[in-house]
Design a protein around this motif. Structure first.
Motif, PDB file in Angstrom:
ATOM      1  N   ASP A 165       0.989  -1.255  -0.287  1.00 27.14           N
ATOM      2  CA  ASP A 165       0.135   0.144   0.196  1.00 27.14           C
ATOM      3  C   ASP A 165       0.409   1.461   0.337  1.00 27.14           C
ATOM      4  OD1 ASP A 165      -2.317  -1.953  -0.132  1.00 27.14           O
ATOM      5  OD2 ASP A 165      -2.804  -1.605   2.194  1.00 27.14           O
ATOM      6  N   GLY A 166       1.784   1.339  -0.776  1.00 28.25           N
ATOM      7  CA  GLY A 166       2.904   2.020  -1.148  1.00 28.25           C
ATOM      8  C   GLY A 166       3.971   2.448   0.458  1.00 28.25           C
ATOM      9  N   ALA A 167       4.304   1.622   0.813  1.00 28.62           N
ATOM     10  CA  ALA A 167       5.143   1.733   2.180  1.00 28.62           C
ATOM     11  C   ALA A 167       5.695   0.498   1.789  1.00 28.62           C
ATOM     12  CB  ALA A 167       4.877   1.144   3.236  1.00 28.62           C
ATOM     13  N   LEU A 168       7.449   1.149   2.247  1.00 28.10           N
ATOM     14  CA  LEU A 168       8.351  -0.250   1.134  1.00 28.10           C
ATOM     15  C   LEU A 168       8.422  -0.538   2.803  1.00 28.10           C
ATOM     16  CD1 LEU A 168      11.374   2.037   0.105  1.00 28.10           C
ATOM     17  CD2 LEU A 168       9.939   0.943  -0.857  1.00 28.10           C
ATOM     18  N   LEU A 169       8.347  -2.330   2.770  1.00 29.65           N
ATOM     19  CA  LEU A 169       9.105  -2.886   4.519  1.00 29.65           C
ATOM     20  C   LEU A 169       9.990  -3.835   3.445  1.00 29.65           C
ATOM     21  CD1 LEU A 169       5.949  -5.070   4.132  1.00 29.65           C
ATOM     22  CD2 LEU A 169       6.681  -3.303   5.719  1.00 29.65           C
ATOM     23  N   VAL A 170      11.389  -3.258   4.248  1.00 24.54           N
ATOM     24  CA  VAL A 170      12.733  -4.056   3.680  1.00 24.54           C
ATOM     25  C   VAL A 170      13.217  -4.798   4.683  1.00 24.54           C
ATOM     26  CG1 VAL A 170      15.264  -3.415   3.596  1.00 24.54           C
ATOM     27  CG2 VAL A 170      13.556  -2.155   2.530  1.00 24.54           C
ATOM     28  N   SER A 171      13.060  -6.310   4.544  1.00 23.76           N
ATOM     29  CA  SER A 171      13.925  -7.128   5.676  1.00 23.76           C
ATOM     30  C   SER A 171      14.919  -7.992   5.684  1.00 23.76           C
ATOM     31  CB  SER A 171      12.774  -8.275   6.103  1.00 23.76           C
ATOM     32  OG  SER A 171      12.177  -8.615   4.198  1.00 23.76           O
ATOM     33  N   PRO A 172      16.386  -7.891   5.970  1.00 20.93           N
ATOM     34  CA  PRO A 172      17.085  -8.468   6.088  1.00 20.93           C
ATOM     35  C   PRO A 172      17.331  -9.729   5.112  1.00 20.93           C
ATOM     36  CG  PRO A 172      16.853  -9.129   7.683  1.00 20.93           C
ATOM     37  CD  PRO A 172      15.676  -8.247   7.574  1.00 20.93           C
ATOM     38  N   ALA A 173      18.363 -10.251   4.237  1.00 21.11           N
ATOM     39  CA  ALA A 173      18.984 -11.079   3.698  1.00 21.11           C
ATOM     40  C   ALA A 173      18.354 -12.563   4.419  1.00 21.11           C
ATOM     41  CB  ALA A 173      20.307 -11.064   2.988  1.00 21.11           C
ATOM     42  N   PRO A 174      17.555 -13.565   3.384  1.00 19.46           N
ATOM     43  CA  PRO A 174      17.702 -14.767   4.773  1.00 19.46           C
ATOM     44  C   PRO A 174      18.594 -15.674   4.579  1.00 19.46           C
ATOM     45  CG  PRO A 174      16.489 -14.583   2.615  1.00 19.46           C
ATOM     46  CD  PRO A 174      17.556 -13.490   2.190  1.00 19.46           C
ATOM     47  N   SER A 175      18.941 -15.783   6.138  1.00 20.09           N
ATOM     48  CA  SER A 175      20.078 -16.566   6.867  1.00 20.09           C
ATOM     49  C   SER A 175      20.484 -17.504   5.719  1.00 20.09           C
ATOM     50  CB  SER A 175      19.717 -17.027   8.225  1.00 20.09           C
ATOM     51  OG  SER A 175      18.778 -18.296   7.942  1.00 20.09           O
ATOM     52  N   SER A 176      21.705 -18.429   5.676  1.00 19.40           N
ATOM     53  CA  SER A 176      21.738 -19.707   4.685  1.00 19.40           C
ATOM     54  C   SER A 176      21.443 -20.774   5.703  1.00 19.40           C
ATOM     55  CB  SER A 176      23.737 -19.558   5.892  1.00 19.40           C
ATOM     56  OG  SER A 176      23.325 -19.886   6.713  1.00 19.40           O
ATOM     57  N   GLY A 177      20.765 -20.642   6.823  1.00 15.61           N
ATOM     58  CA  GLY A 177      20.349 -21.645   7.033  1.00 15.61           C
ATOM     59  C   GLY A 177      18.257 -22.007   6.502  1.00 15.61           C
ATOM     60  N   HIS A 178      18.088 -20.466   6.692  1.00 20.48           N
ATOM     61  CA  HIS A 178      16.548 -20.473   5.689  1.00 20.48           C
ATOM     62  C   HIS A 178      17.055 -20.801   4.278  1.00 20.48           C
ATOM     63  CE1 HIS A 178      13.970 -18.049   3.354  1.00 20.48           C
ATOM     64  NE2 HIS A 178      13.424 -18.304   4.544  1.00 20.48           N
ATOM     65  N   GLN A 179      17.986 -20.153   3.741  1.00 16.71           N
ATOM     66  CA  GLN A 179      18.314 -20.546   2.188  1.00 16.71           C
ATOM     67  C   GLN A 179      18.467 -22.237   2.030  1.00 16.71           C
ATOM     68  OE1 GLN A 179      17.117 -18.599   0.576  1.00 16.71           O
ATOM     69  NE2 GLN A 179      19.075 -17.649  -0.708  1.00 16.71           N
ATOM     70  N   ARG A 180      19.240 -22.823   2.985  1.00 19.47           N
ATOM     71  CA  ARG A 180      19.730 -24.555   2.394  1.00 19.47           C
ATOM     72  C   ARG A 180      17.947 -25.247   2.496  1.00 19.47           C
ATOM     73  NH1 ARG A 180      23.220 -22.828   6.785  1.00 19.47           N
ATOM     74  NH2 ARG A 180      25.125 -23.475   5.632  1.00 19.47           N
ATOM     75  N   PRO A 222      10.652 -23.719  10.149  1.00 17.69           N
ATOM     76  CA  PRO A 222      11.586 -24.082  10.114  1.00 17.69           C
ATOM     77  C   PRO A 222      12.116 -24.599  11.710  1.00 17.69           C
ATOM     78  CG  PRO A 222      12.472 -21.862   9.543  1.00 17.69           C
ATOM     79  CD  PRO A 222      11.124 -21.877   9.795  1.00 17.69           C
ATOM     80  N   GLU A 223      11.797 -23.974  12.727  1.00 18.95           N
ATOM     81  CA  GLU A 223      11.702 -24.370  14.054  1.00 18.95           C
ATOM     82  C   GLU A 223      11.395 -25.442  14.097  1.00 18.95           C
ATOM     83  OE1 GLU A 223      11.382 -20.738  16.276  1.00 18.95           O
ATOM     84  OE2 GLU A 223      13.258 -19.875  15.767  1.00 18.95           O
ATOM     85  N   LEU A 224      10.442 -25.829  14.550  1.00 21.92           N
ATOM     86  CA  LEU A 224       8.750 -26.961  13.696  1.00 21.92           C
ATOM     87  C   LEU A 224       9.919 -27.601  13.706  1.00 21.92           C
ATOM     88  CD1 LEU A 224       6.389 -24.870  15.754  1.00 21.92           C
ATOM     89  CD2 LEU A 224       7.673 -26.079  17.382  1.00 21.92           C
ATOM     90  N   LYS A 225      10.450 -28.153  12.332  1.00 27.26           N
ATOM     91  CA  LYS A 225      10.149 -28.615  11.037  1.00 27.26           C
ATOM     92  C   LYS A 225       8.522 -29.272  10.420  1.00 27.26           C
ATOM     93  CE  LYS A 225      14.414 -29.927  11.784  1.00 27.26           C
ATOM     94  NZ  LYS A 225      15.317 -29.582  11.659  1.00 27.26           N
ATOM     95  N   ALA A 226       7.846 -27.530  10.799  1.00 30.17           N
ATOM     96  CA  ALA A 226       6.533 -27.685  10.481  1.00 30.17           C
ATOM     97  C   ALA A 226       5.936 -26.685   9.383  1.00 30.17           C
ATOM     98  CB  ALA A 226       5.779 -27.227  11.557  1.00 30.17           C
ATOM     99  N   ALA A 227       4.683 -27.852   8.722  1.00 25.90           N
ATOM    100  CA  ALA A 227       4.292 -26.744   7.335  1.00 25.90           C
ATOM    101  C   ALA A 227       2.964 -26.923   7.247  1.00 25.90           C
ATOM    102  CB  ALA A 227       5.054 -26.937   5.911  1.00 25.90           C
ATOM    103  N   SER A 271      11.186 -16.824   9.442  1.00 27.92           N
ATOM    104  CA  SER A 271      12.214 -16.594  10.015  1.00 27.92           C
ATOM    105  C   SER A 271      11.566 -15.468  11.307  1.00 27.92           C
ATOM    106  CB  SER A 271      12.968 -16.041   9.127  1.00 27.92           C
ATOM    107  OG  SER A 271      12.638 -14.203   8.541  1.00 27.92           O
ATOM    108  N   PRO A 272      12.414 -15.084  12.191  1.00 24.96           N
ATOM    109  CA  PRO A 272      12.147 -14.407  13.128  1.00 24.96           C
ATOM    110  C   PRO A 272      12.081 -13.228  13.042  1.00 24.96           C
ATOM    111  CG  PRO A 272      14.693 -15.317  13.758  1.00 24.96           C
ATOM    112  CD  PRO A 272      13.905 -16.185  12.796  1.00 24.96           C
ATOM    113  N   SER A 273      12.815 -12.322  11.472  1.00 22.89           N
ATOM    114  CA  SER A 273      12.028 -11.229  11.098  1.00 22.89           C
ATOM    115  C   SER A 273      10.935 -10.955  10.804  1.00 22.89           C
ATOM    116  CB  SER A 273      12.977 -10.487  10.753  1.00 22.89           C
ATOM    117  OG  SER A 273      13.723 -11.679   9.458  1.00 22.89           O
TER     118      SER A 273
END
Length: 187
Positions: A41-56, A147-152, A119-121
């Motif tokens: 809605d016109g606002a930027l949401l900037v978040s950090p790059a995913p962690s290596s565990g997230h990427q795996r 990923p913490e609960l290994k659930a989806a 991820s936490p963020s």
């Protein structure tokens, strides 16, 4: 001692009337190095790059889903998805209906499934805001991975909102839609 935070004017230019998807797509790659930029809605949401565990985990998820893809579909990590003029999201993984299409941005109608790995963020955004926005844009399926609960949980669009249709058990989720496969989240 903590370094002072940058002011908004130093890190993100002010845009009277808000940002548009076209504005965000026109940013240079070095304007937000190592960060994911989305627009709501016109606002930027900037978040950090995913962690290596997230990427795996993303890589394992992509390999397992790719083996069962229907013809003409393609799985793409981290692509821009336009949800109208003032909304642009970047799902961790998107199942798009038009394989091989070269574009800086997919329209919501091209996306069959959006997947987010928490991820936490991003946890609150993935469970609330993104779930709502993808449903409003009528993206048929939404896969949410913890990923913490290994659930989806796989959600399917019902009457304007998502309904859970599959949940993982013991780190595995059996999908019957949008195609049949089993995904092992335990690695």
């Amino acid at each position: 001692m903590v370094a002072p935070a940058e002011t908004e004017s130093e890190s993100v230019p002010i845009r009277p009337g808000g940002w548009t998807a076209e504005d965000v797509l026109a940013f240079s790659e070095d304007q937000f190095p190592g960060q994911r930029v989305e627009l709501v809605d016109g606002a930027l949401l900037v978040s950090p790059a995913p962690s290596s565990g997230h990427q795996r985990l993303l890589h394992r998820l992509q390999l397992q889903l790719a083996a069962a893809l229907p013809e003409g579909a393609e799985l793409l990590p981290g692509v821009n998805v336009r949800l109208g003029g003032k909304r642009l999201l970047v799902p961790d993984l998107a199942l798009v209906a038009r394989a091989g299409m070269e574009t800086p941005c997919y329209d919501e109608s091209d996306v069959l499934l959006a997947a987010e790995i928490e991820s936490p963020s991003t946890r609150l955004r993935d469970r609330g805001l993104k779930l709502t926005l993808y449903a409003e844009a009528m993206v048929r399926y939404y896969l949410l991975v913890d990923p913490e609960l290994k659930a989806a949980t796989l959600f399917e669009l019902g009457t304007g909102e998502y309904v859970p249709i599959a949940r993982s058990q013991s780190g595995r989720i059996e999908l019957t839609r949008p195609f049949e496969t089993t995904v092992d989240l335990t690695g």
